[in-house]
Design a protein around this motif. Structure first.
Motif, PDB file in Angstrom:
ATOM      1  N   GLU A 109       0.759  -1.404  -0.109  1.00 25.71           N
ATOM      2  CA  GLU A 109       0.032   0.113  -0.069  1.00 25.71           C
ATOM      3  C   GLU A 109       0.664   1.115   0.047  1.00 25.71           C
ATOM      4  O   GLU A 109       0.614   2.221  -0.700  1.00 25.71           O
ATOM      5  N   ALA A 110       1.973   1.261   0.619  1.00 24.45           N
ATOM      6  CA  ALA A 110       2.899   2.506   0.828  1.00 24.45           C
ATOM      7  C   ALA A 110       3.594   2.570  -0.677  1.00 24.45           C
ATOM      8  O   ALA A 110       3.562   3.834  -0.972  1.00 24.45           O
ATOM      9  N   GLU A 111       3.929   1.724  -1.118  1.00 28.14           N
ATOM     10  CA  GLU A 111       4.436   1.576  -2.533  1.00 28.14           C
ATOM     11  C   GLU A 111       3.436   2.128  -3.412  1.00 28.14           C
ATOM     12  O   GLU A 111       3.880   2.928  -4.352  1.00 28.14           O
ATOM     13  N   TRP A 112       2.277   1.729  -3.457  1.00 27.53           N
ATOM     14  CA  TRP A 112       1.240   2.210  -4.331  1.00 27.53           C
ATOM     15  C   TRP A 112       1.081   3.611  -4.120  1.00 27.53           C
ATOM     16  O   TRP A 112       0.888   4.412  -5.077  1.00 27.53           O
ATOM     17  N   ALA A 113       0.888   4.009  -2.912  1.00 26.37           N
ATOM     18  CA  ALA A 113       0.713   5.434  -2.609  1.00 26.37           C
ATOM     19  C   ALA A 113       1.696   6.377  -3.087  1.00 26.37           C
ATOM     20  O   ALA A 113       1.496   7.353  -3.709  1.00 26.37           O
ATOM     21  N   ALA A 117       1.244   9.295  -5.983  1.00 24.09           N
ATOM     22  CA  ALA A 117       1.872  10.481  -5.696  1.00 24.09           C
ATOM     23  C   ALA A 117       2.774  11.055  -6.900  1.00 24.09           C
ATOM     24  O   ALA A 117       2.691  12.083  -7.370  1.00 24.09           O
ATOM     25  N   ARG A 118       3.573  10.182  -7.186  1.00 27.14           N
ATOM     26  CA  ARG A 118       4.621  10.546  -8.501  1.00 27.14           C
ATOM     27  C   ARG A 118       3.824  10.801  -9.657  1.00 27.14           C
ATOM     28  O   ARG A 118       4.222  11.571 -10.502  1.00 27.14           O
ATOM     29  N   LEU A 119       2.925   9.833  -9.983  1.00 27.28           N
ATOM     30  CA  LEU A 119       1.969   9.930 -11.301  1.00 27.28           C
ATOM     31  C   LEU A 119       1.365  11.408 -10.989  1.00 27.28           C
ATOM     32  O   LEU A 119       1.139  12.248 -12.250  1.00 27.28           O
ATOM     33  N   GLU A 120       0.611  11.627 -10.012  1.00 23.87           N
ATOM     34  CA  GLU A 120       0.012  13.077 -10.044  1.00 23.87           C
ATOM     35  C   GLU A 120       0.672  14.059 -10.016  1.00 23.87           C
ATOM     36  O   GLU A 120       0.424  15.096 -10.591  1.00 23.87           O
ATOM     37  N   ARG A 121       2.328  14.152  -9.775  1.00 22.65           N
ATOM     38  CA  ARG A 121       3.278  15.176  -9.789  1.00 22.65           C
ATOM     39  C   ARG A 121       3.761  15.265 -11.409  1.00 22.65           C
ATOM     40  O   ARG A 121       4.414  16.211 -11.607  1.00 22.65           O
ATOM     41  N   ASP A 122       3.497  14.294 -12.080  1.00 22.30           N
ATOM     42  CA  ASP A 122       4.185  14.334 -13.410  1.00 22.30           C
ATOM     43  C   ASP A 122       3.237  14.894 -14.325  1.00 22.30           C
ATOM     44  O   ASP A 122       2.107  14.516 -14.886  1.00 22.30           O
ATOM     45  N   THR A 123       3.601  16.158 -14.712  1.00 23.91           N
ATOM     46  CA  THR A 123       3.115  17.085 -15.621  1.00 23.91           C
ATOM     47  C   THR A 123       2.736  16.669 -16.875  1.00 23.91           C
ATOM     48  O   THR A 123       1.767  16.699 -17.392  1.00 23.91           O
TER      49      THR A 123
END
Length: 174
Positions: A109-113, A117-123
């Motif tokens: 779950e931590a790895e998924w989160a 988060a990285r995907l949401e920051r990827d413009t």
């Protein structure tokens, strides 16, 4: 990554089921009470003629039937069932497995989160997703319905788009 998370969640549910006693249904209780009565009757008959093998074997069978019905429910004996002490002592192995599975689930779950988060920051990815959303909205406008809503196959969706294609020259587009 998603597969690891799904596997961890499934393993967690299985480990939890193994570590937590389940409730006995009314039908199971009735069956256990019937089997207990049959054992008491067989014991009474066997007690009157304990030397006779038929009476003893009927009792042994009734007792085995009761035990085989109690065991899957987590009860070692009739008395434990009557006192509600099913699975009072979950094995140490089951608890160790439960702890290991919970640790793996937390890590997954931590790895998924972190990935989300990285995907949401990827413009760049966000731009692509917005373009996909715009294309989807355009497809809905062209087709008059949502091609993804009813689970159509890609082939059916392609046919629907082909039916709506217009020759660019026929509408004056160069």
């Amino acid at each position: 990554m998603a597969a690891r998370l799904d596997e961890a969640r499934n393993a967690s549910r299985a480990a939890e089921d193994a570590a937590v006693p389940r409730r006995v249904t009314g039908g199971e209780t009735a069956e256990l009470e019937q089997l207990h009565e049959e054992m008491i009757d067989a014991e009474s008959k066997a007690g009157r003629g304990m030397r006779r093998s038929a009476g003893r074997s009927a009792f042994d069978k009734a007792e085995a039937d009761l035990q085989s019905a109690l065991a899957p429910l987590g009860y070692p004996a009739w008395a434990a069932f009557r006192m509600g002490n099913g699975m009072a002592a979950v094995s140490a192995e089951v608890m160790v497995e439960y702890d290991l599975v919970q640790t793996e689930l937390e890590a997954a779950e931590a790895e998924w989160a972190e990935l989300m988060a990285r995907l949401e920051r990827d413009t760049e990815l966000q731009d692509v997703l917005e373009a996909i959303d715009r294309a989807h909205e355009h497809a809905v406008t062209l087709l008059g319905s949502d091609p993804l809503a009813d689970g159509r196959s890609p082939e059916v969706m392609a046919e629907a788009f082909q039916a709506h294609l217009v020759d660019a020259a026929s509408i004056g587009i160069d």
